[in-house]
Design a protein around this motif. Structure first.
Motif, PDB file in Angstrom:
ATOM      1  N   TYR A  50       0.856  -1.187   0.000  1.00 27.57           N
ATOM      2  CA  TYR A  50       0.000   0.000   0.000  1.00 27.57           C
ATOM      3  C   TYR A  50       0.892   1.238   0.000  1.00 27.57           C
ATOM      4  CZ  TYR A  50      -3.925  -3.018   1.138  1.00 27.57           C
ATOM      5  OH  TYR A  50      -4.899  -3.987   1.093  1.00 27.57           O
ATOM      6  N   TYR A  91       1.092   5.681  -0.376  1.00 28.81           N
ATOM      7  CA  TYR A  91       0.320   6.890  -0.079  1.00 28.81           C
ATOM      8  C   TYR A  91       1.147   8.139  -0.390  1.00 28.81           C
ATOM      9  CZ  TYR A  91      -1.579   3.264   3.025  1.00 28.81           C
ATOM     10  OH  TYR A  91      -2.061   2.090   3.538  1.00 28.81           O
ATOM     11  N   PHE A 136      -4.003  14.077   3.652  1.00 22.15           N
ATOM     12  CA  PHE A 136      -3.991  12.933   2.746  1.00 22.15           C
ATOM     13  C   PHE A 136      -4.268  13.382   1.315  1.00 22.15           C
ATOM     14  CE2 PHE A 136      -4.781   8.731   1.215  1.00 22.15           C
ATOM     15  CZ  PHE A 136      -5.940   8.771   0.452  1.00 22.15           C
ATOM     16  N   SER A 177      -4.191   7.211  -2.004  1.00 26.04           N
ATOM     17  CA  SER A 177      -3.647   5.902  -1.668  1.00 26.04           C
ATOM     18  C   SER A 177      -3.701   5.017  -2.909  1.00 26.04           C
ATOM     19  CB  SER A 177      -4.412   5.259  -0.516  1.00 26.04           C
ATOM     20  OG  SER A 177      -5.785   5.109  -0.833  1.00 26.04           O
ATOM     21  N   SER A 215      -6.836   3.655  -4.759  1.00 23.79           N
ATOM     22  CA  SER A 215      -7.889   3.100  -3.922  1.00 23.79           C
ATOM     23  C   SER A 215      -8.708   4.196  -3.248  1.00 23.79           C
ATOM     24  CB  SER A 215      -7.320   2.139  -2.878  1.00 23.79           C
ATOM     25  OG  SER A 215      -6.220   2.711  -2.210  1.00 23.79           O
ATOM     26  N   ARG A 248      -3.320  -2.818   4.802  1.00 26.45           N
ATOM     27  CA  ARG A 248      -4.110  -1.592   4.974  1.00 26.45           C
ATOM     28  C   ARG A 248      -4.161  -1.158   6.437  1.00 26.45           C
ATOM     29  NH1 ARG A 248     -10.107  -2.191   3.149  1.00 26.45           N
ATOM     30  NH2 ARG A 248     -10.280  -3.008   5.259  1.00 26.45           N
ATOM     31  N   ASP A 249      -4.162  -2.104   7.361  1.00 22.76           N
ATOM     32  CA  ASP A 249      -4.276  -1.741   8.775  1.00 22.76           C
ATOM     33  C   ASP A 249      -2.935  -1.774   9.501  1.00 22.76           C
ATOM     34  OD1 ASP A 249      -5.724  -4.924   9.892  1.00 22.76           O
ATOM     35  OD2 ASP A 249      -3.976  -4.429   8.684  1.00 22.76           O
ATOM     36  N   GLU A 250      -1.866  -1.855   8.771  1.00 25.95           N
ATOM     37  CA  GLU A 250      -0.543  -1.773   9.391  1.00 25.95           C
ATOM     38  C   GLU A 250      -0.068  -0.321   9.411  1.00 25.95           C
ATOM     39  OE1 GLU A 250       1.201  -6.173   8.172  1.00 25.95           O
ATOM     40  OE2 GLU A 250       2.298  -4.358   7.627  1.00 25.95           O
ATOM     41  N   PRO A 251       0.831   0.003  10.337  1.00 28.55           N
ATOM     42  CA  PRO A 251       1.309   1.391  10.407  1.00 28.55           C
ATOM     43  C   PRO A 251       1.950   1.825   9.097  1.00 28.55           C
ATOM     44  CG  PRO A 251       1.973   0.169  12.350  1.00 28.55           C
ATOM     45  CD  PRO A 251       1.399  -0.837  11.393  1.00 28.55           C
ATOM     46  N   GLN A 252       1.735   3.062   8.764  1.00 30.37           N
ATOM     47  CA  GLN A 252       2.354   3.628   7.571  1.00 30.37           C
ATOM     48  C   GLN A 252       3.715   4.203   7.945  1.00 30.37           C
ATOM     49  OE1 GLN A 252      -0.376   6.312   5.549  1.00 30.37           O
ATOM     50  NE2 GLN A 252      -2.084   4.923   5.920  1.00 30.37           N
ATOM     51  N   HIS A 253       4.694   3.869   7.120  1.00 29.65           N
ATOM     52  CA  HIS A 253       6.045   4.364   7.317  1.00 29.65           C
ATOM     53  C   HIS A 253       6.290   5.484   6.313  1.00 29.65           C
ATOM     54  CE1 HIS A 253       7.334   1.097  10.037  1.00 29.65           C
ATOM     55  NE2 HIS A 253       6.357   0.451   9.423  1.00 29.65           N
ATOM     56  N   PHE A 254       6.743   6.615   6.821  1.00 26.75           N
ATOM     57  CA  PHE A 254       6.900   7.802   5.992  1.00 26.75           C
ATOM     58  C   PHE A 254       8.338   8.001   5.547  1.00 26.75           C
ATOM     59  CE2 PHE A 254       2.909  10.264   6.250  1.00 26.75           C
ATOM     60  CZ  PHE A 254       2.205   9.449   7.105  1.00 26.75           C
ATOM     61  N   GLY A 255       8.480   8.574   4.359  1.00 25.69           N
ATOM     62  CA  GLY A 255       9.773   9.043   3.904  1.00 25.69           C
ATOM     63  C   GLY A 255      10.095  10.391   4.540  1.00 25.69           C
TER      64      GLY A 255
END
Lengths: 113, 114
Positions: A31, A33, A45, A48, A55, A98-105
């Motif tokens: 996924y 974003y 946001f 995604s 999506s 989808r429900d896992e933490p999002q890791h940001f650049g």
């Protein structure tokens, strides 16, 4: 620890020009974003992307914006004809599910002149 | 639509002390996730802690813990033994169980002083 990488770190572009922001998500993530943060404001946001299609997208993500995953590693955000109000920090993020933490650049600072 | 509210624009705490950052949210969903992200002056976004709404137990991560009150829709972050490196902007974020986007609050700027 694997991380999301974004290039360039800073992009300066003339108003009306096209700009492409690049991101390499974490390799086994599915996924992807894009978010933006106008200076001094909250993170918003944009879009995604999953399974090679959008999506979900926000009202900000109008026809001037597009995303693409041109190969197995890159995830790009294109702004077709930039406006002054597009000046912001743009963050790419990825997650394994989808429900896992999002890791940001670390973000790309986009400055429109 | 979900909303996230952080009512403290700025906070200050002395090194080694404890500070609590507030966050409230509004949603009609029952299955969701809550996060605290840290944004230091370098502007990167770092995940601090995550809480699943279906879990009653409050999440903890070393010096960071949350007080999750589902009925009150409250999700505060407690930082114990504050360190100078904790100086940053802290964002509370809501993640829906049915959509993948995160909704962020306006942030709390935390300054840790000597």
């Amino acid at each position: 620890e694997p991380e999301v990488t974004q290039t360039p770190s800073h992009q300066v572009t003339q108003m009306g020009q096209e700009v492409i922001l690049r991101c390499v998500p974490i390799s086994n993530h599915l996924y992807f974003y894009w978010y933006r943060q106008i200076l001094g404001q909250k993170v918003e946001f944009l879009v995604s992307f999953y399974n090679n299609e959008i999506s979900e997208k926000s009202e900000i993500f109008d026809d001037q914006f597009s995303v693409e995953r041109p190969d197995g590693s890159n995830f790009t955000l294109k702004i077709r004809s930039t406006k002054l109000e597009d000046s912001a920090m743009y963050f790419c993020a990825s997650s394994g599910d989808r429900d896992e933490p999002q890791h940001f650049g670390d973000g790309t600072r986009l400055s429109i002149l | 639509a979900q909303t996230v509210t952080q009512s403290q624009p700025e906070m200050s705490v002395q090194e080694a002390e404890t500070v609590t950052l507030s966050c409230t949210y509004d949603t009609s969903e029952n299955n969701y996730y809550l996060f605290w992200y840290k944004q230091p002056p370098s502007r990167q976004m770092i995940l601090v802690i995550r809480q699943e709404a279906y879990k009653q137990q409050n999440a903890t991560e070393n010096r960071f813990s949350v007080n999750f009150q589902k009925a009150a829709k409250s999700f505060s972050l407690k930082i114990s033994d504050s360190q100078l490196g904790d100086t940053a902007m802290y964002f509370c974020a809501f993640g829906s169980g049915t959509a993948s986007k995160l909704t962020f609050g306006t942030g709390t700027r935390l300054q840790v002083t000597l």
